[in-house]
Scaffold this motif. Structure first.
Motif, PDB file in Angstrom:
ATOM      1  N   TYR A  35      52.245  38.678  41.820  1.00 50.65           N
ATOM      2  CA  TYR A  35      52.107  38.581  40.363  1.00 50.65           C
ATOM      3  C   TYR A  35      50.634  38.370  39.992  1.00 50.65           C
ATOM      4  O   TYR A  35      50.098  39.060  39.121  1.00 50.65           O
ATOM      5  N   THR A  36      50.004  37.419  40.646  1.00 53.50           N
ATOM      6  CA  THR A  36      48.596  37.131  40.354  1.00 53.50           C
ATOM      7  C   THR A  36      47.743  38.360  40.605  1.00 53.50           C
ATOM      8  O   THR A  36      46.859  38.686  39.803  1.00 53.50           O
ATOM      9  N   GLN A  37      48.005  39.080  41.674  1.00 46.76           N
ATOM     10  CA  GLN A  37      47.240  40.291  41.976  1.00 46.76           C
ATOM     11  C   GLN A  37      47.408  41.336  40.875  1.00 46.76           C
ATOM     12  O   GLN A  37      46.440  41.976  40.472  1.00 46.76           O
ATOM     13  N   ARG A  38      48.629  41.526  40.387  1.00 51.84           N
ATOM     14  CA  ARG A  38      48.864  42.489  39.296  1.00 51.84           C
ATOM     15  C   ARG A  38      48.089  42.093  38.045  1.00 51.84           C
ATOM     16  O   ARG A  38      47.499  42.944  37.380  1.00 51.84           O
ATOM     17  N   ILE A  39      48.060  40.815  37.740  1.00 51.18           N
ATOM     18  CA  ILE A  39      47.344  40.331  36.552  1.00 51.18           C
ATOM     19  C   ILE A  39      45.853  40.615  36.679  1.00 51.18           C
ATOM     20  O   ILE A  39      45.232  41.154  35.759  1.00 51.18           O
ATOM     21  N   VAL A  40      45.250  40.243  37.791  1.00 50.78           N
ATOM     22  CA  VAL A  40      43.799  40.439  37.918  1.00 50.78           C
ATOM     23  C   VAL A  40      43.442  41.918  37.983  1.00 50.78           C
ATOM     24  O   VAL A  40      42.400  42.325  37.458  1.00 50.78           O
ATOM     25  N   GLU A  41      44.302  42.733  38.599  1.00 52.43           N
ATOM     26  CA  GLU A  41      44.025  44.175  38.630  1.00 52.43           C
ATOM     27  C   GLU A  41      44.102  44.777  37.229  1.00 52.43           C
ATOM     28  O   GLU A  41      43.356  45.701  36.908  1.00 52.43           O
ATOM     29  N   TYR A  42      44.993  44.272  36.395  1.00 57.76           N
ATOM     30  CA  TYR A  42      45.133  44.790  35.039  1.00 57.76           C
ATOM     31  C   TYR A  42      43.985  44.334  34.138  1.00 57.76           C
ATOM     32  O   TYR A  42      43.372  45.144  33.450  1.00 57.76           O
ATOM     33  N   PHE A  43      43.685  43.049  34.138  1.00 50.80           N
ATOM     34  CA  PHE A  43      42.705  42.509  33.200  1.00 50.80           C
ATOM     35  C   PHE A  43      41.259  42.607  33.670  1.00 50.80           C
ATOM     36  O   PHE A  43      40.351  42.739  32.847  1.00 50.80           O
ATOM     37  N   TYR A  44      41.005  42.512  34.952  1.00 47.53           N
ATOM     38  CA  TYR A  44      39.632  42.403  35.447  1.00 47.53           C
ATOM     39  C   TYR A  44      39.216  43.603  36.276  1.00 47.53           C
ATOM     40  O   TYR A  44      38.496  43.483  37.261  1.00 47.53           O
TER      41      TYR A  44
END
Length: 80
Positions: A35-44
Motif C-alpha cells: 500500500y505504501t509503495q503504491r501511494i509513493v509511486e502515485y504521489f511522488y
C-alpha cells in the motif's frame, strides 16, 4: 547550512526522493508495504511532481547541495 529555496524543474528528483523517504518513515509501519509503495509511486513520481510545480509552487530545503526537505503549495482556481 540549510537554505530554503523555491524549487525549479531541476529539483524534482530530489523532491521526489525526500518526500518518498519521509512518507515511508511516517507511515511505513502503519500500512502494508504494498500500500505504501503504491501511494509513493502515485504521489511522488517525477511526472506528477513536475506537473504540480507548473500549477503551484514547491519549496525545498537544501543542505550542502542535497535536498533534505520539501513542501508544496497548491493553487486554487475559481469555483474549485
Amino acid at each position: 547550512m540549510i537554505e530554503i529555496k523555491k524549487a525549479r524543474q531541476e529539483h524534482v528528483e530530489g523532491i521526489c526522493r525526500v518526500c518518498t523517504l519521509a512518507y515511508w518513515d511516517t507511515y511505513g509501519e502503519m500500512h502494508p508495504a504494498s500500500y505504501t509503495q503504491r501511494i509513493v509511486e502515485y504521489f511522488y513520481n517525477l511526472e506528477r511532481v513536475a506537473q504540480e510545480m507548473r500549477n503551484g509552487e514547491y519549496w525545498f530545503a537544501v543542505d550542502g547541495g542535497m535536498v533534505v526537505g520539501a513542501g508544496g503549495v497548491g493553487v486554487r482556481r475559481k469555483g474549485k
